[in-house]
Design a protein around this motif. Sequence first.
Motif, PDB file in Angstrom:
ATOM      1  N   PHE A  40       0.842  -1.204   0.000  1.00 39.68           N
ATOM      2  CA  PHE A  40       0.000   0.000   0.000  1.00 39.68           C
ATOM      3  C   PHE A  40       0.869   1.243   0.000  1.00 39.68           C
ATOM      4  CE2 PHE A  40      -3.365  -2.735   2.098  1.00 39.68           C
ATOM      5  CZ  PHE A  40      -4.188  -2.736   0.984  1.00 39.68           C
ATOM      6  N   VAL A  41       0.344   2.288  -0.621  1.00 37.30           N
ATOM      7  CA  VAL A  41       1.047   3.564  -0.630  1.00 37.30           C
ATOM      8  C   VAL A  41       0.001   4.683  -0.592  1.00 37.30           C
ATOM      9  CG1 VAL A  41       1.176   3.629  -3.177  1.00 37.30           C
ATOM     10  CG2 VAL A  41       2.831   4.918  -1.823  1.00 37.30           C
ATOM     11  N   LEU A  42       0.333   5.765   0.079  1.00 36.58           N
ATOM     12  CA  LEU A  42      -0.561   6.921   0.067  1.00 36.58           C
ATOM     13  C   LEU A  42      -0.048   7.949  -0.935  1.00 36.58           C
ATOM     14  CD1 LEU A  42      -1.405   7.622   3.844  1.00 36.58           C
ATOM     15  CD2 LEU A  42      -2.757   6.402   2.124  1.00 36.58           C
ATOM     16  N   HIS A  43      -0.976   8.479  -1.724  1.00 35.75           N
ATOM     17  CA  HIS A  43      -0.658   9.628  -2.562  1.00 35.75           C
ATOM     18  C   HIS A  43      -1.326  10.840  -1.918  1.00 35.75           C
ATOM     19  CE1 HIS A  43       0.557   7.455  -6.555  1.00 35.75           C
ATOM     20  NE2 HIS A  43       1.267   7.075  -5.510  1.00 35.75           N
ATOM     21  N   TYR A  44      -0.753  12.003  -2.183  1.00 36.43           N
ATOM     22  CA  TYR A  44      -1.221  13.214  -1.511  1.00 36.43           C
ATOM     23  C   TYR A  44      -1.655  14.238  -2.546  1.00 36.43           C
ATOM     24  CZ  TYR A  44       1.004  10.893   2.384  1.00 36.43           C
ATOM     25  OH  TYR A  44       1.339   9.959   3.340  1.00 36.43           O
ATOM     26  N   GLN A  45      -2.926  14.649  -2.465  1.00 36.51           N
ATOM     27  CA  GLN A  45      -3.409  15.657  -3.413  1.00 36.51           C
ATOM     28  C   GLN A  45      -3.494  17.011  -2.715  1.00 36.51           C
ATOM     29  OE1 GLN A  45      -7.367  15.239  -5.197  1.00 36.51           O
ATOM     30  NE2 GLN A  45      -6.544  16.135  -7.096  1.00 36.51           N
ATOM     31  N   PRO A  46      -2.753  18.005  -3.227  1.00 36.16           N
ATOM     32  CA  PRO A  46      -2.726  19.323  -2.588  1.00 36.16           C
ATOM     33  C   PRO A  46      -4.093  20.017  -2.601  1.00 36.16           C
ATOM     34  CG  PRO A  46      -1.046  19.161  -4.325  1.00 36.16           C
ATOM     35  CD  PRO A  46      -1.886  17.938  -4.406  1.00 36.16           C
ATOM     36  N   GLN A  47      -4.324  20.825  -1.576  1.00 32.01           N
ATOM     37  CA  GLN A  47      -5.543  21.634  -1.467  1.00 32.01           C
ATOM     38  C   GLN A  47      -5.127  23.099  -1.324  1.00 32.01           C
ATOM     39  OE1 GLN A  47      -7.079  19.752   2.105  1.00 32.01           O
ATOM     40  NE2 GLN A  47      -8.284  18.277   0.919  1.00 32.01           N
ATOM     41  N   ARG A  62      -3.467   3.878  -2.580  1.00 34.57           N
ATOM     42  CA  ARG A  62      -3.244   3.087  -3.787  1.00 34.57           C
ATOM     43  C   ARG A  62      -2.636   1.748  -3.406  1.00 34.57           C
ATOM     44  NH1 ARG A  62      -5.743   6.858  -4.974  1.00 34.57           N
ATOM     45  NH2 ARG A  62      -5.458   8.384  -6.601  1.00 34.57           N
ATOM     46  N   TRP A  63      -2.922   0.736  -4.215  1.00 28.66           N
ATOM     47  CA  TRP A  63      -2.386  -0.593  -3.966  1.00 28.66           C
ATOM     48  C   TRP A  63      -1.438  -0.953  -5.107  1.00 28.66           C
ATOM     49  CZ3 TRP A  63      -5.866  -5.608  -4.107  1.00 28.66           C
ATOM     50  CH2 TRP A  63      -5.065  -6.725  -3.778  1.00 28.66           C
ATOM     51  N   GLN A  64      -0.161  -1.055  -4.749  1.00 32.18           N
ATOM     52  CA  GLN A  64       0.855  -1.422  -5.735  1.00 32.18           C
ATOM     53  C   GLN A  64       0.871  -2.932  -5.851  1.00 32.18           C
ATOM     54  OE1 GLN A  64       3.226   0.938  -7.498  1.00 32.18           O
ATOM     55  NE2 GLN A  64       2.971  -0.964  -8.655  1.00 32.18           N
ATOM     56  N   HIS A  65       0.123  -3.438  -6.843  1.00 35.24           N
ATOM     57  CA  HIS A  65      -0.033  -4.887  -6.998  1.00 35.24           C
ATOM     58  C   HIS A  65       1.077  -5.429  -7.900  1.00 35.24           C
ATOM     59  CE1 HIS A  65      -1.809  -8.720  -8.171  1.00 35.24           C
ATOM     60  NE2 HIS A  65      -2.618  -8.604  -7.130  1.00 35.24           N
ATOM     61  N   PRO A  66       1.727  -6.541  -7.484  1.00 32.25           N
ATOM     62  CA  PRO A  66       2.861  -7.048  -8.263  1.00 32.25           C
ATOM     63  C   PRO A  66       2.483  -7.416  -9.702  1.00 32.25           C
ATOM     64  CG  PRO A  66       2.191  -8.605  -6.541  1.00 32.25           C
ATOM     65  CD  PRO A  66       1.475  -7.326  -6.281  1.00 32.25           C
ATOM     66  N   ALA A  72      -6.440   1.616  -8.125  1.00 32.67           N
ATOM     67  CA  ALA A  72      -7.139   2.741  -7.490  1.00 32.67           C
ATOM     68  C   ALA A  72      -8.064   2.227  -6.377  1.00 32.67           C
ATOM     69  CB  ALA A  72      -7.938   3.509  -8.533  1.00 32.67           C
ATOM     70  N   PRO A  73      -8.320   3.071  -5.363  1.00 30.28           N
ATOM     71  CA  PRO A  73      -9.130   2.615  -4.220  1.00 30.28           C
ATOM     72  C   PRO A  73     -10.524   2.150  -4.607  1.00 30.28           C
ATOM     73  CG  PRO A  73      -8.724   4.994  -4.130  1.00 30.28           C
ATOM     74  CD  PRO A  73      -7.851   4.443  -5.204  1.00 30.28           C
ATOM     75  N   GLY A  74     -11.084   2.729  -5.657  1.00 29.92           N
ATOM     76  CA  GLY A  74     -12.416   2.326  -6.095  1.00 29.92           C
ATOM     77  C   GLY A  74     -12.477   0.855  -6.474  1.00 29.92           C
ATOM     78  N   ASP A  75     -11.311   0.256  -6.776  1.00 31.90           N
ATOM     79  CA  ASP A  75     -11.275  -1.146  -7.195  1.00 31.90           C
ATOM     80  C   ASP A  75     -10.982  -2.126  -6.066  1.00 31.90           C
ATOM     81  OD1 ASP A  75     -11.880  -0.526  -9.818  1.00 31.90           O
ATOM     82  OD2 ASP A  75      -9.768  -0.198 -10.339  1.00 31.90           O
ATOM     83  N   LEU A  79     -14.710  -3.655  -1.786  1.00 29.85           N
ATOM     84  CA  LEU A  79     -14.594  -5.066  -1.407  1.00 29.85           C
ATOM     85  C   LEU A  79     -14.091  -5.208   0.036  1.00 29.85           C
ATOM     86  CD1 LEU A  79     -14.552  -8.116  -2.144  1.00 29.85           C
ATOM     87  CD2 LEU A  79     -12.222  -7.778  -2.991  1.00 29.85           C
ATOM     88  N   SER A  80     -13.085  -4.414   0.397  1.00 32.64           N
ATOM     89  CA  SER A  80     -12.550  -4.553   1.762  1.00 32.64           C
ATOM     90  C   SER A  80     -13.537  -4.037   2.806  1.00 32.64           C
ATOM     91  CB  SER A  80     -11.184  -3.867   1.906  1.00 32.64           C
ATOM     92  OG  SER A  80     -11.089  -2.711   1.165  1.00 32.64           O
ATOM     93  N   GLU A  81     -14.465  -3.155   2.377  1.00 33.79           N
ATOM     94  CA  GLU A  81     -15.479  -2.656   3.310  1.00 33.79           C
ATOM     95  C   GLU A  81     -16.567  -3.689   3.578  1.00 33.79           C
ATOM     96  OE1 GLU A  81     -16.605   1.011   1.429  1.00 33.79           O
ATOM     97  OE2 GLU A  81     -15.408   2.213   2.823  1.00 33.79           O
ATOM     98  N   GLN A  82     -16.627  -4.731   2.722  1.00 38.19           N
ATOM     99  CA  GLN A  82     -17.633  -5.765   2.937  1.00 38.19           C
ATOM    100  C   GLN A  82     -17.203  -6.759   4.002  1.00 38.19           C
ATOM    101  OE1 GLN A  82     -18.753  -7.421  -0.893  1.00 38.19           O
ATOM    102  NE2 GLN A  82     -19.049  -5.351  -1.674  1.00 38.19           N
ATOM    103  N   SER A  83     -15.962  -6.690   4.398  1.00 38.60           N
ATOM    104  CA  SER A  83     -15.497  -7.568   5.473  1.00 38.60           C
ATOM    105  C   SER A  83     -14.623  -6.748   6.405  1.00 38.60           C
ATOM    106  CB  SER A  83     -14.706  -8.744   4.888  1.00 38.60           C
ATOM    107  OG  SER A  83     -13.444  -8.279   4.453  1.00 38.60           O
ATOM    108  N   ASP A  84     -14.020  -7.418   7.372  1.00 36.97           N
ATOM    109  CA  ASP A  84     -13.184  -6.697   8.327  1.00 36.97           C
ATOM    110  C   ASP A  84     -11.803  -6.350   7.778  1.00 36.97           C
ATOM    111  OD1 ASP A  84     -15.100  -6.453  10.191  1.00 36.97           O
ATOM    112  OD2 ASP A  84     -14.444  -8.117  11.456  1.00 36.97           O
TER     113      ASP A  84
END
Length: 279
Positions: A40-47, A62-66, A72-75, A79-84
């Motif tokens: 996992f990695v966080l990207h930072y969007q300026p405000q 973001r998920w850096q998948h091998p 992207a988080p939408g993908d 799914l991860s919110e449907q479980s713990d």
Amino acid sequence: QAKSAGRNTVRFYDPSMQAALDRRSTLENELRHAIRRGQFVLHYQPQFDNTRRIIGAEALLRWQHPKHGLIAPGDFIPLSEQSDIILPIGRWVLETACAQLNAWSCDERTRELRLGVNISARQFRQPGFIDQVCNVLEANNANPQRLTLELTESMVLDNVADTIQKIEMIKRLGVHFSLDDFGTGFSSFSCLTRLSLDQLKIDKSFVLNLPEQGTDAVIVTAIITMARSLGLNIIAEGVETEAQRAFLDSHGCHAYQGHLFSRPLPVEAFDAFVSGIYA
Ligand code: C2E
Ligand code: MG
Ligand code: MG
Ligand code: MG
């Protein structure tokens, strides 16, 4: 498999459906290991404020998948919110964001920045969430005043009483709250006044067709007027054009986030972006 399936039992005889289920369980399994594997990695969007000064950032996961590259988080968040699975992920995001706040506090160009962190419903409702926020801030020596937790309208409405109480407890630490994707849910005026929010975030779907789209212009103008009269800070997300920014600015919007200014950036690029502003 479908041999003794009775009523109300799913029969897995459709090969394409079985393939989809397989993909899903592979993904779920990979998600369970992603933290430990450092994927996992966080990207930072300026405000920015309305004088175009940088005031903060939103942390976006973001998920850096091998095999599949940057996901992207939408993908994977839904799914991860449907479980713990969302619980350790959410904790990792909070920890990483607080560590980043601490790192930024050492540089005068970044020490005043606020950092927005998206909180999922399950994470917010879990017992011990208040302690988690408190502990993570402390362990990372992060200034609570610089942290903004972003909740969505729909999760807030799901249990207003619990939300009011949790927000109030966490605000005692100095943490700020923002209502994300505002306008996409159906929170009433009275509900808004009962929550101790600091900020409303106008959803990008309303910003997209400004200023041409008459209905969206009316909605956005109403949101800004209402937020201002409640004393809330108002930020627009998804600002892509100067015309959108100008429209929002002329109606009293306080802050902006979007591709017009910058895309979400890996931390090195974010720090370089800030250095560029002050160069
Ligand atoms: P959000 O919190 O509403 O984040 C804003 C989304 O808008 C981000 O998408 C951002 O990249 C995108 N965006 C920013 N500026 C523009 C623009 O000018 N135009 C357009 N079209 N889009 C823009 P992203 O990074 O794909 O994140 C999507 C959603 O995933 C977020 O929506 C948030 O709900 C969720 N999410 C992201 N990170 C996390 C996290 O750490 N935890 C949780 N629970 N959810 C997260
Ligand atoms: Mg957000
Ligand atoms: Mg949003
Ligand atoms: Mg959104």
